[in-house]
Enzyme design. Structure first.
Site, PDB file in Angstrom:
ATOM      1  N   THR A 242       0.822  -1.157   0.000  1.00  0.00           N
ATOM      2  CA  THR A 242       0.000   0.000   0.000  1.00  0.00           C
ATOM      3  C   THR A 242       0.863   1.215   0.000  1.00  0.00           C
ATOM      4  OG1 THR A 242      -2.242   0.102   0.565  1.00  0.00           O
ATOM      5  CG2 THR A 242      -0.845   1.115   2.097  1.00  0.00           C
TER       6      THR A 242
ATOM      7  N   LYS B 168      -8.333   1.867   1.373  1.00  0.00           N
ATOM      8  CA  LYS B 168      -7.505   2.110   2.548  1.00  0.00           C
ATOM      9  C   LYS B 168      -7.562   3.556   3.033  1.00  0.00           C
ATOM     10  CE  LYS B 168      -4.632  -1.186   0.296  1.00  0.00           C
ATOM     11  NZ  LYS B 168      -3.473  -1.277  -0.549  1.00  0.00           N
TER      12      LYS B 168
ATOM     13  N   GLY C 277      -6.031   7.447   6.369  1.00  0.00           N
ATOM     14  CA  GLY C 277      -5.515   6.441   5.452  1.00  0.00           C
ATOM     15  C   GLY C 277      -4.582   5.539   6.222  1.00  0.00           C
TER      16      GLY C 277
ATOM     17  N   SER D 108       4.529   0.839   1.327  1.00  0.00           N
ATOM     18  CA  SER D 108       5.558   0.291   0.450  1.00  0.00           C
ATOM     19  C   SER D 108       6.114   1.312  -0.528  1.00  0.00           C
ATOM     20  CB  SER D 108       5.007  -0.895  -0.338  1.00  0.00           C
ATOM     21  OG  SER D 108       4.539  -1.884   0.517  1.00  0.00           O
TER      22      SER D 108
END
Length: 185
Positions: free
Chosen positions: A12, A44, A58, A137
């Site tokens: 994500t 998300k 988030g 990520s």
């Protein structure tokens, strides 16, 4: 499958951009297990309204852990309506000291339109420099891209969308299927 053999969940990228009287939080939709994309349309980024005050959040990390933290944040916001920074600090304190919460693996970016904050399990509540925060990520890619666009004439949403596209082009754990929420200062 033992814990050592588990390939690990990845994925994500979440970005928060504060510019021109608006704050945008955008997140991609990819969830990966090892090198396999499990889902490409995860949501998300969420809008919360505890105590009648809008907040956008988030999350990156474990979904179940993030939902637990979001519920705790909502409870803190209901106890301190309109005080996101205070509620975030209280959540971070609990996260750091509570034996159950310490095991949660997620990070949050939250905003009420005034404050843009990153909350971590290490007890940190960070207000980012340059009005841009990113986690996950592809967070560093999105952060660098957005910071490079902050002096342009693009609005907060355009900066967030373009930065997320750059992150998706670079990071294999990030896709271009975005959820975008905006709130005004």
């Amino acid at each position: 499958m033992t814990h050592q053999d588990f390939p690990g969940w990845h994925g994500t990228t979440i970005i928060g951009v504060k510019k021109g009287g608006k704050v945008v939080i955008a997140g991609d939709g990819q969830v990966s297990l090892g090198q396999t994309v499990i889902k490409g349309t995860a949501r998300k980024v969420r809008k919360l309204s505890p105590g009648g005050f809008d907040v956008i959040a988030g999350f990156a990390g474990s979904t179940a852990d993030a939902f637990t933290l979001l519920e705790r944040l909502e409870t803190k916001l209901e106890a301190t309506p309109g005080q996101l920074a205070r509620a975030s600090v209280e959540l971070a304190k609990d996260w750091r000291t509570d034996k159950y919460l310490q095991k949660l693996e997620a990070m949050l970016i939250v905003t009420d339109g005034r404050d843009l904050l990153v909350i971590t399990g290490a007890g940190d509540v960070l207000e980012p420099e340059n009005d841009v925060a990113a986690i996950g990520s592809g967070g560093n890619y999105a952060l660098a891209a957005a910071r490079g666009m902050m002096d342009s004439d693009r609005d907060a949403e355009a900066v967030a969308r373009d930065a997320m596209q750059i992150a998706a082009d670079i990071c294999v754990y990030t896709n271009g299927n975005l959820t975008v929420e905006t709130i005004s200062e």
